[in-house]
Design a protein around this motif. Structure first.
Motif, PDB file in Angstrom:
ATOM      1  N   ALA A 405       0.802  -1.225   0.000  1.00 47.28           N
ATOM      2  CA  ALA A 405       0.000   0.000   0.000  1.00 47.28           C
ATOM      3  C   ALA A 405       0.833   1.272   0.000  1.00 47.28           C
ATOM      4  N   GLY A 406       2.147   1.156  -0.064  1.00 45.30           N
ATOM      5  CA  GLY A 406       3.011   2.322  -0.007  1.00 45.30           C
ATOM      6  C   GLY A 406       3.309   2.918  -1.368  1.00 45.30           C
ATOM      7  N   PRO A 407       4.059   4.032  -1.397  1.00 41.78           N
ATOM      8  CA  PRO A 407       4.292   4.772  -2.646  1.00 41.78           C
ATOM      9  C   PRO A 407       5.491   4.309  -3.463  1.00 41.78           C
ATOM     10  N   VAL A 408       6.052   3.137  -3.135  1.00 40.19           N
ATOM     11  CA  VAL A 408       7.265   2.662  -3.795  1.00 40.19           C
ATOM     12  C   VAL A 408       7.029   1.267  -4.372  1.00 40.19           C
ATOM     13  N   THR A 409       7.511   1.042  -5.583  1.00 40.08           N
ATOM     14  CA  THR A 409       7.391  -0.292  -6.166  1.00 40.08           C
ATOM     15  C   THR A 409       8.306  -1.270  -5.436  1.00 40.08           C
ATOM     16  N   LEU A 410       8.047  -2.557  -5.625  1.00 37.72           N
ATOM     17  CA  LEU A 410       8.868  -3.583  -4.983  1.00 37.72           C
ATOM     18  C   LEU A 410      10.318  -3.472  -5.451  1.00 37.72           C
ATOM     19  N   ALA A 411      10.524  -3.234  -6.741  1.00 31.99           N
ATOM     20  CA  ALA A 411      11.876  -3.133  -7.281  1.00 31.99           C
ATOM     21  C   ALA A 411      12.621  -1.954  -6.681  1.00 31.99           C
ATOM     22  N   ASP A 412      11.960  -0.805  -6.577  1.00 36.34           N
ATOM     23  CA  ASP A 412      12.617   0.375  -6.034  1.00 36.34           C
ATOM     24  C   ASP A 412      12.877   0.233  -4.539  1.00 36.34           C
ATOM     25  N   ARG A 413      11.994  -0.445  -3.841  1.00 36.17           N
ATOM     26  CA  ARG A 413      12.175  -0.609  -2.403  1.00 36.17           C
ATOM     27  C   ARG A 413      13.452  -1.389  -2.080  1.00 36.17           C
ATOM     28  N   TYR A 414      13.766  -2.372  -2.923  1.00 39.58           N
ATOM     29  CA  TYR A 414      14.920  -3.221  -2.645  1.00 39.58           C
ATOM     30  C   TYR A 414      16.003  -3.083  -3.710  1.00 39.58           C
ATOM     31  N   ARG A 415      16.058  -1.966  -4.380  1.00 39.21           N
ATOM     32  CA  ARG A 415      16.995  -1.829  -5.501  1.00 39.21           C
ATOM     33  C   ARG A 415      18.456  -1.914  -5.055  1.00 39.21           C
ATOM     34  N   ASP A 416      18.769  -1.524  -3.847  1.00 36.95           N
ATOM     35  CA  ASP A 416      20.156  -1.548  -3.379  1.00 36.95           C
ATOM     36  C   ASP A 416      20.452  -2.711  -2.441  1.00 36.95           C
ATOM     37  N   ARG A 417      19.529  -3.640  -2.331  1.00 34.35           N
ATOM     38  CA  ARG A 417      19.724  -4.770  -1.433  1.00 34.35           C
ATOM     39  C   ARG A 417      20.345  -5.953  -2.155  1.00 34.35           C
ATOM     40  N   SER A 418      21.132  -6.701  -1.431  1.00 32.14           N
ATOM     41  CA  SER A 418      21.639  -7.975  -1.930  1.00 32.14           C
ATOM     42  C   SER A 418      21.039  -9.075  -1.077  1.00 32.14           C
ATOM     43  N   SER A 419      21.138 -10.291  -1.555  1.00 29.25           N
ATOM     44  CA  SER A 419      20.542 -11.408  -0.824  1.00 29.25           C
ATOM     45  C   SER A 419      21.216 -11.592   0.529  1.00 29.25           C
ATOM     46  N   SER A 420      20.485 -12.189   1.443  1.00 34.74           N
ATOM     47  CA  SER A 420      20.988 -12.456   2.780  1.00 34.74           C
ATOM     48  C   SER A 420      22.278 -13.285   2.714  1.00 34.74           C
ATOM     49  N   LYS A 421      23.205 -12.986   3.601  1.00 30.11           N
ATOM     50  CA  LYS A 421      24.448 -13.748   3.657  1.00 30.11           C
ATOM     51  C   LYS A 421      24.200 -15.198   4.070  1.00 30.11           C
ATOM     52  N   SER A 422      23.062 -15.441   4.710  1.00 24.15           N
ATOM     53  CA  SER A 422      22.725 -16.804   5.142  1.00 24.15           C
ATOM     54  C   SER A 422      21.942 -17.572   4.080  1.00 24.15           C
ATOM     55  N   ARG A 423      21.884 -17.017   2.887  1.00 24.44           N
ATOM     56  CA  ARG A 423      21.168 -17.660   1.781  1.00 24.44           C
ATOM     57  C   ARG A 423      21.720 -19.058   1.534  1.00 24.44           C
ATOM     58  N   ILE A 424      20.832 -20.027   1.365  1.00 25.87           N
ATOM     59  CA  ILE A 424      21.218 -21.412   1.068  1.00 25.87           C
ATOM     60  C   ILE A 424      21.008 -21.657  -0.420  1.00 25.87           C
ATOM     61  N   ASP A 425      22.080 -21.955  -1.135  1.00 24.45           N
ATOM     62  CA  ASP A 425      21.983 -22.109  -2.589  1.00 24.45           C
ATOM     63  C   ASP A 425      22.654 -23.378  -3.102  1.00 24.45           C
ATOM     64  N   VAL A 426      22.863 -24.342  -2.215  1.00 25.63           N
ATOM     65  CA  VAL A 426      23.487 -25.602  -2.618  1.00 25.63           C
ATOM     66  C   VAL A 426      22.438 -26.533  -3.224  1.00 25.63           C
ATOM     67  N   PRO A 427      22.632 -27.021  -4.454  1.00 26.24           N
ATOM     68  CA  PRO A 427      21.651 -27.939  -5.054  1.00 26.24           C
ATOM     69  C   PRO A 427      21.448 -29.171  -4.183  1.00 26.24           C
ATOM     70  N   ALA A 428      20.201 -29.530  -3.955  1.00 23.41           N
ATOM     71  CA  ALA A 428      19.912 -30.659  -3.057  1.00 23.41           C
ATOM     72  C   ALA A 428      18.934 -31.656  -3.657  1.00 23.41           C
ATOM     73  N   SER A 429      18.247 -31.304  -4.717  1.00 30.23           N
ATOM     74  CA  SER A 429      17.221 -32.189  -5.258  1.00 30.23           C
ATOM     75  C   SER A 429      17.826 -33.319  -6.097  1.00 30.23           C
ATOM     76  N   LYS A 430      17.234 -34.469  -5.955  1.00 31.87           N
ATOM     77  CA  LYS A 430      17.634 -35.621  -6.779  1.00 31.87           C
ATOM     78  C   LYS A 430      17.106 -35.467  -8.203  1.00 31.87           C
ATOM     79  N   TYR A 431      15.965 -34.791  -8.334  1.00 34.46           N
ATOM     80  CA  TYR A 431      15.305 -34.659  -9.625  1.00 34.46           C
ATOM     81  C   TYR A 431      15.461 -33.235 -10.129  1.00 34.46           C
TER      82      TYR A 431
END
Length: 436
Positions: A405-431
């Motif tokens: 409901a605010g005056p900023v788009t989602l992209a503009d709100r987080y334009r200078d953010r990077s992903s969390s340092k605790s992000r888990i990105d190791v492939p784990a699926s068998k399929y």
């Protein structure tokens, strides 16, 4: 996230909220939005209010807000699939236990359960909870119902004794007396068996009547819904998703500045596929409003790790590199029902070269909720799974109501953010196959 274009203020917005596997009428989301937005506005010092919407085929409400000096009008639609959920839940008690066996076999035999546990044990425990709870209910029912049945069995000789004596008094011979004893024993044996079986049924029905607090049947139906088709979408759901896509396309022709799609819980993976379909089909207008995607408390791996989730894996890979729709994924380690900080594309093993979506952010409940509030909610697991839609008494940069409901788009709100340092990105699926 970066963008050289100057931020464009949002004056009008359309929001499409896709709930998770939920059989409840969407008015619950309106009431949740009304009460929690008022609380957040008081905490954060802005103005917000909602009003009912009349004359629309879909369910929703209007929101007027004044935040950071900007006045914004938003219209929220709940994309309803609760009727499909209710239909999938209309099972008898025996059918639910059959679902339990079938679902457990699907996740265990495919190796999916073990791989899910590599990332986050919380959602796996949540998945095992209905299995354990339903088995516990069955064991309790068997034991409790066995007690009166055993009592009947123990008193059978005492009950048979008067009949034996009566047989002797009327002159029955030894064979006749034995037949009387056998007859009484047979009748009471049948009564004992009937009491035991009916007792089990009655106790299981009682447990089911309390599922509004136990959630065993609800969660069992939830996991069984995806497991039944090994990760593929059933036809009724695909048809509904196509309707959702049409509604989003129609909104992109409205006089609005942003169309925001919010997918919560299992609604997140529906949103991934819906938006991917729109992009592939070229259905976004060239000069239309910004289309944004926010996923909250996602449980994507519960589906994408299954053998036949080809469609979802393909859509995840596509959404990871497309450049038209910003995708922000918000979870929290304190939410034991979500795969917190797990990149749903990367852990599924389908991250293509050049992946730049989603942006993985943490709602960090232990920091954004006061110690008193965290203590109150810490063990209310299902309530915490909805905290993304609620007020934070120590908010940081995640605020559901400013986003919707605010005056900023989602992209503009987080334009200078990077992903969390605790992000888990190791492939784990068998399929990892994208196609059958």
């Amino acid at each position: 996230m970066s963008d050289e274009m100057p931020p464009k203020p949002v004056r009008r917005r359309r929001v499409f909220y896709i709930p998770g596997y939920d059989p409840i009428h969407p008015r619950r989301y309106r009431e949740l939005y009304r009460t929690e937005s008022a609380s957040q506005a008081e905490i954060s010092g802005y103005e917000i209010g909602i009003a009912p919407r009349q004359g629309q085929e879909t369910y929703g409400w209007k929101v007027a807000a004044k935040i950071d000096g900007g006045a914004t009008l938003s219209e929220v639609d709940v994309l309803v699939w609760s009727d499909i959920v209710r239909e999938s839940m209309s099972n008898s008690i025996p059918a639910t236990y059959w679902q339990l066996l079938r679902t457990a076999w699907t996740y265990i035999a495919s190796g999916t359960l073990r791989r899910l546990m590599w990332m986050r044990k919380g959602p796996v425990i949540a998945a095992l909870y209905p299995v354990g709870m339903l088995l516990l209910q069955l064991l309790v029912a068997i034991f409790v119902a066995w007690i009166p049945a055993k009592v009947i069995e123990m008193v059978t000789p005492l009950v048979a004794l008067p009949f034996v004596r009566l047989g002797g008094m009327v002159g029955l011979g030894p064979d006749g007396i034995i037949n009387v004893a056998w007859g009484v024993g047979l009748v009471l044996g049948f009564v004992s068996w009937f009491v035991w079986i009916y007792g089990i049924i009655w106790i299981l029905r009682w447990f089911k009547s309390k599922d509004g607090k136990l959630y065993a049947y609800y969660l069992m139906h939830d996991y069984a819904y995806s497991a039944r088709y090994n990760g593929a979408n059933p036809k009724p759901l695909e048809e509904r998703m196509a309707q959702f896509g049409d509604q989003i396309v129609a909104a992109l022709s409205d006089n609005v500045d942003e169309v925001l799609v919010v997918g919560h819980s299992s609604g997140a993976h529906l949103a991934v596929s819906i938006i991917a379909d729109l992009l592939r089909a070229g259905r976004l207008p060239a000069n239309g409003p910004a289309l944004s995607f926010l996923s909250l408390g996602q449980v994507v791996p519960m589906v994408s790790f299954l053998p036949d989730a080809f469609r979802l894996r393909n859509d995840l890979a596509f959404m990871a590199v497309q450049e038209q729709v910003p995708w922000v994924d918000v979870t929290a380690p304190g939410d034991g029902c979500s795969f917190a900080l797990c990149d749903p594309v990367a852990v599924t093993g389908v991250a293509p070269p050049g992946q730049h979506w989603p942006l993985i952010l943490s709602a960090s409940f232990t920091q954004t909720l006061s110690p008193e509030k965290w203590k109150e909610l810490r063990w209310r697991f299902f309530r915490l799974h909805f905290q993304y839609l609620c007020a934070f008494d120590r908010p940081k940069d995640y605020d559901y109501f400013q986003i919707t409901a605010g005056p900023v788009t989602l992209a503009d709100r987080y334009r200078d953010r990077s992903s969390s340092k605790s992000r888990i990105d190791v492939p784990a699926s068998k399929y990892t196959s994208l196609h059958p």
